[in-house]
Enzyme design. Structure first.
Site, PDB file in Angstrom:
ATOM      1  N   HIS A 270       0.935  -0.986   0.018  1.00 45.40           N
ATOM      2  CA  HIS A 270       0.308  -0.033  -0.165  1.00 45.40           C
ATOM      3  C   HIS A 270       0.959   1.057  -0.115  1.00 45.40           C
ATOM      4  CE1 HIS A 270      -4.078  -1.979   0.714  1.00 45.40           C
ATOM      5  NE2 HIS A 270      -3.435  -2.843   1.377  1.00 45.40           N
TER       6      HIS A 270
ATOM      7  N   LEU B 259      -7.937   6.456  -0.237  1.00 41.88           N
ATOM      8  CA  LEU B 259      -8.490   5.616  -1.182  1.00 41.88           C
ATOM      9  C   LEU B 259      -7.740   5.383  -2.206  1.00 41.88           C
ATOM     10  CD1 LEU B 259     -11.583   4.730  -1.740  1.00 41.88           C
ATOM     11  CD2 LEU B 259     -11.795   5.748  -2.984  1.00 41.88           C
ATOM     12  N   GLU B 260      -7.294   4.434  -1.963  1.00 39.78           N
ATOM     13  CA  GLU B 260      -5.880   3.350  -2.607  1.00 39.78           C
ATOM     14  C   GLU B 260      -6.551   2.348  -4.045  1.00 39.78           C
ATOM     15  OE1 GLU B 260      -1.705   1.762  -2.721  1.00 39.78           O
ATOM     16  OE2 GLU B 260      -3.319   1.735  -0.542  1.00 39.78           O
ATOM     17  N   ASP B 261      -6.086   2.033  -5.201  1.00 38.03           N
ATOM     18  CA  ASP B 261      -5.566   1.432  -6.446  1.00 38.03           C
ATOM     19  C   ASP B 261      -4.859   0.414  -5.892  1.00 38.03           C
ATOM     20  OD1 ASP B 261      -6.617   0.122  -8.266  1.00 38.03           O
ATOM     21  OD2 ASP B 261      -5.883   1.287 -10.102  1.00 38.03           O
TER      22      ASP B 261
ATOM     23  N   ALA C 206      -9.622   0.554  -2.266  1.00 38.83           N
ATOM     24  CA  ALA C 206      -8.954  -0.192  -0.496  1.00 38.83           C
ATOM     25  C   ALA C 206      -9.217   2.066   0.272  1.00 38.83           C
ATOM     26  CB  ALA C 206      -7.890  -0.785  -0.276  1.00 38.83           C
TER      27      ALA C 206
END
Length: 290
Positions: free
Chosen positions: A52, A221-223, A121
């Site tokens: 991450h 917020l993650e890709d 996420a």
């Protein structure tokens, strides 16, 4: 007050069970509706660390041009190919002690032209940006399938140690969650994950973790990248996602929060912004899908 917007579960936390992984050890306790509950029903499913950590945008020229345009708008904007949200920084002389925030579990819809399943996420963490070799974080991942159906799961990670999905911890898209992470020192800390809508609060006490720098804090917020393939998962569209009552404090008691934070936009390799973060005030911001 930190908990001004929501009523959190309160009361003493009782130690329930203990486990460990490759030097990192943790204990877990659980509350349901404000009362101590049996934490043994929680299942910590070990998964490979999900990388991450923040990555800069792969097209440096596009990112630089976008950054100059943002500066003309008097905003501190940066671009990443996997993060979208807010990132603040302290100093080695006054390291991070704690980070907190409320956020909505990602509520997804299929992005056109991308094969399902698609993901997003949301998480809160310490380090992972300037200090890229380690990251202590907790959050939730939502997946949307070809028929539009969604499922969500909570997880935590102390990179580059291990990551765990938390089975049997109720969470659904659209729920309001809070994550509260404290670094007692560089190798020990505490994570509290609360979903007051569903009536639970889980506390992890961690020791012997990978050494933190305690320079960075994030609300993201993650890709994310899959550990096995080192490729990004397909990134879904989503309803506006808010981070509220964000707060971060240092060892000396300074509150850095998102006042002065870099607002990070997620941009694909072709230079299209897929996700944008915008401050509402010095404690709250919204992430929108594009």
């Amino acid at each position: 007050m930190r908990h001004s917007l929501f009523s959190l579960l309160l009361g003493a936390v009782s130690l329930i069970t203990t486990t460990g992984v490759t030097g990192l050890e943790f204990t877990v306790s659980l509350e349901e509706n404000g009362k101590a509950a049996d934490a043994s029903k929680l299942q910590f499913v070990k998964i490979p660390p999900l990388k991450h950590r923040r990555r800069g945008h792969r097209n440096a020229t596009i990112a630089a041009n976008q950054h100059e345009a943002a500066k003309r708008g008097n905003n501190d904007i940066s671009y990443s190919d996997n993060w979208c949200g807010a990132s603040s920084r302290s100093t080695e002389a006054d390291p991070i002690r704690n980070v907190f925030g409320y956020f909505t579990v990602p509520d997804l819809k299929l992005r056109a032209g991308i094969p399902p399943p698609q993901f997003a996420a949301a998480w809160i963490g310490i380090d992972g940006a300037k200090c890229n070799q380690t990251l202590l974080q907790a959050g939730v991942t939502t997946v949307v399938n070809s028929n539009g159906g969604q499922s969500a799961s909570a997880w935590w990670e102390w990179y580059p140690g291990a990551a765990y999905s938390i089975a049997n911890l109720p969470v659904k898209p659209g729920d309001w969650m809070s994550v509260n992470i404290t670094a007692h020192d560089a190798t020990s800390g505490r994570i509290i994950v609360t979903n007051a809508q569903r009536g639970y609060s889980m506390t992890l006490n961690l020791t012997s973790g990978p050494k933190l720098c305690r320079w960075d804090v994030e609300w993201i917020l993650e890709d994310f990248y899959e550990a096995e393939t080192n490729k990004q998962v397909p990134f879904a569209s989503f309803q506006d996602l808010w981070f509220l009552d964000t707060e971060a404090t240092t060892v000396r008691g300074k509150n850095i929060g998102i006042n002065g934070a870099a607002m990070v936009h997620l941009m694909n390799p072709q230079g299209k912004v897929l996700c944008q973060a915008e401050k509402y005030d010095n404690a709250n911001f919204v992430i929108t899908s594009h």
